[in-house]
Scaffold this motif. Sequence first.
Motif, PDB file in Angstrom:
ATOM      1  N   CYS A  12      62.077  56.690  33.605  1.00 50.33           N
ATOM      2  CA  CYS A  12      62.250  57.245  34.950  1.00 50.33           C
ATOM      3  C   CYS A  12      60.894  57.590  35.559  1.00 50.33           C
ATOM      4  O   CYS A  12      60.691  57.398  36.759  1.00 50.33           O
ATOM      5  CB  CYS A  12      63.155  58.465  34.911  1.00 50.33           C
ATOM      6  SG  CYS A  12      64.893  58.035  34.633  1.00 50.33           S
ATOM      7  N   ILE A  17      61.946  57.465  39.466  1.00 54.45           N
ATOM      8  CA  ILE A  17      63.305  57.883  39.832  1.00 54.45           C
ATOM      9  C   ILE A  17      63.677  59.176  39.110  1.00 54.45           C
ATOM     10  O   ILE A  17      63.071  59.542  38.109  1.00 54.45           O
ATOM     11  CB  ILE A  17      64.342  56.773  39.539  1.00 54.45           C
ATOM     12  CG1 ILE A  17      64.343  56.384  38.062  1.00 54.45           C
ATOM     13  CG2 ILE A  17      64.088  55.554  40.428  1.00 54.45           C
ATOM     14  CD1 ILE A  17      65.413  55.377  37.677  1.00 54.45           C
ATOM     15  N   ASP A  18      64.665  59.854  39.624  1.00 49.99           N
ATOM     16  CA  ASP A  18      65.125  61.138  39.099  1.00 49.99           C
ATOM     17  C   ASP A  18      66.158  60.902  38.000  1.00 49.99           C
ATOM     18  O   ASP A  18      67.245  60.386  38.275  1.00 49.99           O
ATOM     19  CB  ASP A  18      65.737  61.940  40.245  1.00 49.99           C
ATOM     20  CG  ASP A  18      66.180  63.331  39.841  1.00 49.99           C
ATOM     21  OD1 ASP A  18      66.220  63.649  38.638  1.00 49.99           O
ATOM     22  OD2 ASP A  18      66.502  64.113  40.751  1.00 49.99           O
ATOM     23  N   PRO A  19      65.870  61.277  36.762  1.00 51.66           N
ATOM     24  CA  PRO A  19      66.816  61.038  35.668  1.00 51.66           C
ATOM     25  C   PRO A  19      68.126  61.807  35.822  1.00 51.66           C
ATOM     26  O   PRO A  19      69.143  61.418  35.267  1.00 51.66           O
ATOM     27  CB  PRO A  19      66.055  61.497  34.424  1.00 51.66           C
ATOM     28  CG  PRO A  19      65.033  62.457  34.925  1.00 51.66           C
ATOM     29  CD  PRO A  19      64.665  61.966  36.301  1.00 51.66           C
ATOM     30  N   TYR A  20      68.133  62.874  36.607  1.00 53.04           N
ATOM     31  CA  TYR A  20      69.344  63.659  36.807  1.00 53.04           C
ATOM     32  C   TYR A  20      70.281  63.033  37.831  1.00 53.04           C
ATOM     33  O   TYR A  20      71.366  63.536  38.078  1.00 53.04           O
ATOM     34  CB  TYR A  20      69.002  65.094  37.213  1.00 53.04           C
ATOM     35  CG  TYR A  20      68.231  65.816  36.145  1.00 53.04           C
ATOM     36  CD1 TYR A  20      68.851  66.192  34.954  1.00 53.04           C
ATOM     37  CD2 TYR A  20      66.888  66.082  36.298  1.00 53.04           C
ATOM     38  CE1 TYR A  20      68.142  66.836  33.958  1.00 53.04           C
ATOM     39  CE2 TYR A  20      66.164  66.731  35.308  1.00 53.04           C
ATOM     40  CZ  TYR A  20      66.805  67.105  34.132  1.00 53.04           C
ATOM     41  OH  TYR A  20      66.111  67.732  33.145  1.00 53.04           O
ATOM     42  N   ARG A  21      69.860  61.941  38.448  1.00 53.62           N
ATOM     43  CA  ARG A  21      70.699  61.252  39.429  1.00 53.62           C
ATOM     44  C   ARG A  21      71.122  59.869  38.948  1.00 53.62           C
ATOM     45  O   ARG A  21      71.540  59.030  39.733  1.00 53.62           O
ATOM     46  CB  ARG A  21      69.986  61.167  40.776  1.00 53.62           C
ATOM     47  CG  ARG A  21      69.804  62.545  41.394  1.00 53.62           C
ATOM     48  CD  ARG A  21      69.271  62.455  42.795  1.00 53.62           C
ATOM     49  NE  ARG A  21      69.277  63.758  43.423  1.00 53.62           N
ATOM     50  CZ  ARG A  21      70.302  64.280  44.098  1.00 53.62           C
ATOM     51  NH1 ARG A  21      71.405  63.607  44.230  1.00 53.62           N
ATOM     52  NH2 ARG A  21      70.210  65.467  44.645  1.00 53.62           N
ATOM     53  N   LEU A  22      71.021  59.657  37.642  1.00 50.42           N
ATOM     54  CA  LEU A  22      71.496  58.412  37.039  1.00 50.42           C
ATOM     55  C   LEU A  22      72.964  58.562  36.656  1.00 50.42           C
ATOM     56  O   LEU A  22      73.436  59.670  36.398  1.00 50.42           O
ATOM     57  CB  LEU A  22      70.702  58.086  35.771  1.00 50.42           C
ATOM     58  CG  LEU A  22      69.233  57.736  35.944  1.00 50.42           C
ATOM     59  CD1 LEU A  22      68.554  57.667  34.580  1.00 50.42           C
ATOM     60  CD2 LEU A  22      69.083  56.420  36.678  1.00 50.42           C
ATOM     61  N   PRO A  74      74.625  63.078  44.641  1.00 50.21           N
ATOM     62  CA  PRO A  74      74.061  61.771  44.982  1.00 50.21           C
ATOM     63  C   PRO A  74      75.122  60.841  45.570  1.00 50.21           C
ATOM     64  O   PRO A  74      76.280  60.907  45.183  1.00 50.21           O
ATOM     65  CB  PRO A  74      73.549  61.239  43.645  1.00 50.21           C
ATOM     66  CG  PRO A  74      74.224  62.037  42.604  1.00 50.21           C
ATOM     67  CD  PRO A  74      74.645  63.324  43.212  1.00 50.21           C
ATOM     68  N   ASP A  77      73.987  55.768  42.432  1.00 53.43           N
ATOM     69  CA  ASP A  77      73.152  55.893  41.247  1.00 53.43           C
ATOM     70  C   ASP A  77      71.695  55.682  41.617  1.00 53.43           C
ATOM     71  O   ASP A  77      71.361  54.856  42.461  1.00 53.43           O
ATOM     72  CB  ASP A  77      73.581  54.837  40.210  1.00 53.43           C
ATOM     73  CG  ASP A  77      72.831  55.003  38.911  1.00 53.43           C
ATOM     74  OD1 ASP A  77      71.720  54.455  38.806  1.00 53.43           O
ATOM     75  OD2 ASP A  77      73.339  55.654  38.007  1.00 53.43           O
ATOM     76  N   GLU A  78      70.812  56.438  41.017  1.00 54.94           N
ATOM     77  CA  GLU A  78      69.386  56.373  41.298  1.00 54.94           C
ATOM     78  C   GLU A  78      68.800  54.981  41.068  1.00 54.94           C
ATOM     79  O   GLU A  78      67.829  54.584  41.709  1.00 54.94           O
ATOM     80  CB  GLU A  78      68.662  57.401  40.420  1.00 54.94           C
ATOM     81  CG  GLU A  78      67.224  57.624  40.738  1.00 54.94           C
ATOM     82  CD  GLU A  78      66.960  58.438  42.007  1.00 54.94           C
ATOM     83  OE1 GLU A  78      65.801  58.793  42.233  1.00 54.94           O
ATOM     84  OE2 GLU A  78      67.892  58.702  42.773  1.00 54.94           O
ATOM     85  N   LEU A  79      69.406  54.199  40.184  1.00 59.30           N
ATOM     86  CA  LEU A  79      68.902  52.851  39.916  1.00 59.30           C
ATOM     87  C   LEU A  79      68.955  51.951  41.143  1.00 59.30           C
ATOM     88  O   LEU A  79      68.162  51.016  41.272  1.00 59.30           O
ATOM     89  CB  LEU A  79      69.674  52.196  38.773  1.00 59.30           C
ATOM     90  CG  LEU A  79      69.426  52.783  37.380  1.00 59.30           C
ATOM     91  CD1 LEU A  79      70.297  52.109  36.347  1.00 59.30           C
ATOM     92  CD2 LEU A  79      67.956  52.644  36.993  1.00 59.30           C
ATOM     93  N   SER A  81      67.928  52.621  43.938  1.00 58.06           N
ATOM     94  CA  SER A  81      66.752  52.855  44.778  1.00 58.06           C
ATOM     95  C   SER A  81      65.549  52.014  44.365  1.00 58.06           C
ATOM     96  O   SER A  81      64.544  51.992  45.062  1.00 58.06           O
ATOM     97  CB  SER A  81      66.374  54.341  44.766  1.00 58.06           C
ATOM     98  OG  SER A  81      65.901  54.713  43.476  1.00 58.06           O
TER      99      SER A  81
END
Length: 82
Positions: A12, A17-22, A74, A77-79, A81
């Motif tokens: 991350c 990217i933010d690991p808490y938004r995966l 969110p 998923d952050e991915l 982005s």
Amino acid sequence: KIPLLDVTKKMCGVLGIDPYRLIGSGSMLITTSNTHAMMDELSIRGIKATVIGKITENGLRLIDKGVATNLTMPQADELFSI
């Protein structure tokens, strides 16, 4: 208190990217009024569990080293982005 693997933190960081938004595939968020009994039962069954917080009337907040930050859910998923 949310457990993160070192490899997750590193990846991350590299990707920005933010690991808490995966997506938390394979994880489950459980609420209970009897934390000790729940943790004991999960442990007996060999299921790893961590108490990460509590439900309050203050909304969804992350508290890190005594500093509270309001969180928003969110939308994806952050991915997505990257």
